[in-house]
Scaffold this motif. Structure first.
Motif, PDB file in Angstrom:
ATOM      1  N   ARG A 150       0.833  -1.208   0.000  1.00 17.69           N
ATOM      2  CA  ARG A 150       0.000   0.000   0.000  1.00 17.69           C
ATOM      3  C   ARG A 150       0.868   1.259   0.000  1.00 17.69           C
ATOM      4  NH1 ARG A 150      -1.881   4.186   2.873  1.00 17.69           N
ATOM      5  NH2 ARG A 150      -0.599   3.724   4.690  1.00 17.69           N
ATOM      6  N   GLN A 151       1.877   1.269   0.855  1.00 17.60           N
ATOM      7  CA  GLN A 151       2.702   2.470   0.947  1.00 17.60           C
ATOM      8  C   GLN A 151       3.517   2.673  -0.324  1.00 17.60           C
ATOM      9  OE1 GLN A 151       4.718   2.992   4.668  1.00 17.60           O
ATOM     10  NE2 GLN A 151       2.944   2.327   5.856  1.00 17.60           N
ATOM     11  N   TRP A 152       4.063   1.589  -0.837  1.00 16.01           N
ATOM     12  CA  TRP A 152       4.854   1.698  -2.069  1.00 16.01           C
ATOM     13  C   TRP A 152       3.994   2.188  -3.244  1.00 16.01           C
ATOM     14  CZ3 TRP A 152       3.647  -1.708  -6.151  1.00 16.01           C
ATOM     15  CH2 TRP A 152       4.457  -1.559  -7.294  1.00 16.01           C
ATOM     16  N   SER A 153       2.747   1.717  -3.313  1.00 19.21           N
ATOM     17  CA  SER A 153       1.911   2.061  -4.472  1.00 19.21           C
ATOM     18  C   SER A 153       1.212   3.412  -4.323  1.00 19.21           C
ATOM     19  CB  SER A 153       0.872   0.958  -4.720  1.00 19.21           C
ATOM     20  OG  SER A 153       0.024   0.811  -3.607  1.00 19.21           O
ATOM     21  N   THR A 154       1.170   3.955  -3.096  1.00 18.06           N
ATOM     22  CA  THR A 154       0.469   5.222  -2.872  1.00 18.06           C
ATOM     23  C   THR A 154       1.282   6.390  -3.427  1.00 18.06           C
ATOM     24  OG1 THR A 154      -0.638   4.368  -0.915  1.00 18.06           O
ATOM     25  CG2 THR A 154      -0.492   6.755  -1.104  1.00 18.06           C
TER      26      THR A 154
END
Lengths: 552, 166
Positions: A150-154
């Motif tokens: 989630r953090q990488w793709s946000t």
């Protein structure tokens, strides 16, 4: 669950301010419709048939009671008193006004929620097994890895304008509940040769117009390489995915046209260049994310306590619900409960503001203040003490949350369809209701066992009709709504895509068609055989003959 | 004249972008200029371009791949990457690879449909010059680079991802 720190909070605050400015410039005429479109979509905002629709992200389906109460507040103040649970474990509101959306996002930010990348041609909300962390057959809790993804793709700067939307699912259990193989990327937690847990990664799965099962791109990568492996796949897709035709723009088409061998070669070549670079995960980061998903303060208890055995003996209805909606938990004395929201007459996945508040109260009282949204559009209470199940069931019943049709024919997946969605060819909610009315006898449903009906109002397949044991697809025939029926789909480990039975049907024919299909199953099945097993053994022909037989 | 943002301000642009339709005759007609020519143009007329008495750089369209340039990139003071339409995201990957994989340290310029709301992502992918579309508000564009204080991922501006800095 994951707790935001100052960085996460800062990013959300910046996002709300950014979208407030974008909305103001759009309303002021400085941004054209075409320019505003991807900006609003990447904030989950569609302009729909009747009003805008706002899709709120529920990362991997996990909600706290505080967040549930905020959703209830939003349903009450910005909507008509209800929300809708989606097949990507998200929540949608169908009636907010465009100019209210920035305020609405500010409310969400207070409880660490947002609508980031819930639509648009970018990486969408990562989904996983709704039983992650409590399932008996789990290799490892998948949620820490979902959070890392989630953090990488946000706000990933390179992948905000992909050829098309992009969906990732992670599965850590033997029994795949996450439909992992029909995602653009499917990630399985697996053990490598050295017994270390790592990832097996598939790419190119998907539903929509061209349903495809994903193919293996990495047979095993160590945990630390998760993000660079994903980045390599995304980079090949961003560069080479088709942009000339939106119906051929998903990664599944790229994989098919390139060939899996060549695609794999390209991804691995890209990966070699970035592997061991700064995106390589550290043990500290993995441990940090894992630390948010530790066991709650369970009490020591035995399985099958006296209170439970007594209640199961004395109350037939409770017993029926228990058999269907309660699953074993990894911790003795606890149970996983799924509240099925598929009451006849209620649109599948719809939930009212009062129900949301009530679910929050129940979560606080019975399940450590958390629930999960399932991709079957139901709500899971993951940590209920077995000794309290009977009183919990009573409380669910008070607000129509104790349907005992979980996993049965009437627990359908259904998209909002033509009643709400601008893309739909046909309505889907009334179809679901007409089938529910045809099959109202719970004993009959239980005798039929697990039988999944999935309904989509158009080829975009939000209702996952391809992987329904019985799939129903709304089609447009010269301006009239018709329904195509397919058989044999499944989103489980042995994923398969349904086969179309024949010419489509008018809306009013559908309950009788489903009835005939069920009759064939009952006539053909051997003891204990599920619908899917019978279908696989006898094939589509007996069903076809019966459904299209001329009346004598 | 298109507006150029560089080093956090609106700058005078000394370069002229040549379209795909142009040919070597323009070099003879206009000596001593600074031209950004299409990659194909440069491949076809390389010798003539090398003898030109002004500066020459190249631009790539979104369907061209920086990995396919079989030449020493450091000879170019800048490389421009085109956005035929703002929603075509391929030039982000080209920019990133120019910086990260090929180590190009000259100017990487965004040209074409370059709009305010994409500038932040462009900068994070390694663009450091932005030829914004004629109708864009310059002040609003300058503000775009601070839309977000931080990002989660490794980027060209901040190669160390947030998880290594927390």
């Amino acid at each position: 669950m994951y707790q935001y720190d100052k960085y996460d909070h800062q990013m959300l605050a910046d996002r709300v301010a950014q979208f407030r400015d974008q909305t103001a410039r759009y309303l002021d005429g400085q941004l054209s419709d075409a320019e505003f479109l991807p900006l609003r979509l990447q904030n989950g905002l569609y302009i729909q048939r009747l009003a805008p629709m706002l899709r709120i992200a529920v990362p991997y389906g996990l909600l706290s009671s505080t967040q549930l109460r905020k959703l209830a507040f939003i349903a009450r103040h910005y909507d008509k008193g209800y929300g809708h649970l989606t097949t990507r474990q998200n929540v949608q509101f169908n009636w907010p006004a465009l100019e209210d959306v920035p305020d609405l996002l500010a409310h969400l930010a207070e409880v660490e929620m947002h609508a980031i990348q819930t639509s648009g041609n970018c990486i969408r909300n990562t989904t996983t097994d709704q039983f992650a962390g409590v399932a008996e057959d789990e290799l490892e809790d998948s949620r820490a890895y979902c959070e890392i993804i989630r953090q990488w793709s946000t706000f990933h700067p390179e992948f905000a304008f992909l050829p098309r939307k992009f969906k990732i699912a992670v599965c850590g259990t033997k029994d795949d509940q996450a439909a992992t193989q029909v995602h653009d990327i499917g990630v399985y937690l697996v053990k490598g040769h050295n017994d270390e847990v790592g990832f097996r990664i598939l790419a190119g799965g998907g539903l929509g117009r061209t349903p495809v099962i994903g193919q293996e791109v990495f047979d095993y990568v160590e945990k630390k390489h998760l993000l660079t492996a994903l980045e390599a796949i995304l980079r090949v897709y961003n560069r080479h995915g088709r942009r000339d035709n939106k119906y051929k723009a998903r990664i599944k088409i790229l994989v098919r046209e390139t060939g899996i061998e060549e695609f794999r070669t390209q991804v691995h070549a890209e990966w070699e260049r970035i592997k061991d670079g700064p995106q390589t995960l550290t043990d500290e980061e993995i441990e940090r994310c894992k630390s948010y998903f530790v066991d709650p303060a369970y009490v020591e208890a035995e399985d099958s306590p006296e209170e439970l055995s007594q209640a199961l003996k004395s109350n037939v209805l409770f017993n029926g619900w228990f058999q269907q909606n309660v699953r074993p938990h990894k911790k003795p004395g606890y149970a996983i409960v799924t509240a099925c929201l598929k009451e006849t007459g209620i649109a599948p996945g719809d939930v009212t503001d009062n129900q949301l508040d009530y679910i929050a109260d129940l979560a606080d009282e019975f399940s450590f203040g958390e629930v999960r949204v399932t991709h079957h559009q139901n709500i899971v209470f993951a940590d209920v003490e077995q000794s309290k199940l009977f009183s919990f069931w009573h409380k669910l019943k008070e607000r129509s949350l104790a349907s005992m049709n979980l996993g049965l024919l009437t627990d359908m997946i259904c998209c909002p369809g033509g009643d709400f969605c601008a893309l739909a060819n046909a309505k889907s909610i009334p179809i679901a209701e007409s089938i529910q009315r045809e099959f109202e006898d719970i004993e009959e449903l239980k005798a039929l066992g697990e039988l999944r009906i999935n309904i989509s109002g158009c080829m975009n397949a939000c209702g996952h009709h391809h992987v329904g044991n019985i799939g129903i697809l709304g089609v447009d025939k010269k301006g009239e709504e018709f329904y195509q029926v397919s058989l044999g789909g499944s989103s489980k480990n042995e994923a398969s895509l349904g086969k179309i039975i024949g010419p489509s049907f008018a809306q009013e024919e559908i309950p009788a068609v489903v009835r005939k299909i069920v009759n064939v199953y009952e006539a053909q099945k051997t003891t204990d055989e599920s619908f899917l097993e019978t279908y696989k053994r006898v094939g589509i022909d007996p069903f076809k003959e019966k459904v299209y037989a001329k009346a004598d | 004249m298109p507006k150029l943002i560089k080093n956090g301000e609106i700058t005078q642009d000394i370069w002229t972008v040549l379209s795909e339709a142009s040919g070597p005759e323009i070099l003879r007609a206009v000596p001593g200029k600074n031209f950004i020519v299409p990659l194909e143009f440069w491949k076809l007329y390389r010798e003539e371009l090398e003898e030109y008495d002004g500066d020459i750089s190249i631009w790539l369209d979104s369907d061209e791949n920086v990995n396919d340039i079989d030449s020493d990139l450091s000879q170019f003071p800048l490389i421009a990457l085109n956005f035929p339409v703002f929603s075509d995201g391929r030039s982000y990957t080209n920019a990133r690879e120019l910086r990260e994989i090929m180590g190009f340290d000259g100017e990487v310029r965004a040209i074409g449909d370059v709009l305010r709301d994409q500038l932040f992502y462009m900068a994070r992918c390694g663009f450091d010059a932005f030829q914004i579309r004629y109708d864009q508000d310059s002040e609003a564009c300058l503000a775009a680079f601070t839309d977000f204080e931080i990002g989660y991922q490794s980027s060209i501006v901040e190669p160390v991802p947030l998880f290594r800095r927390r």
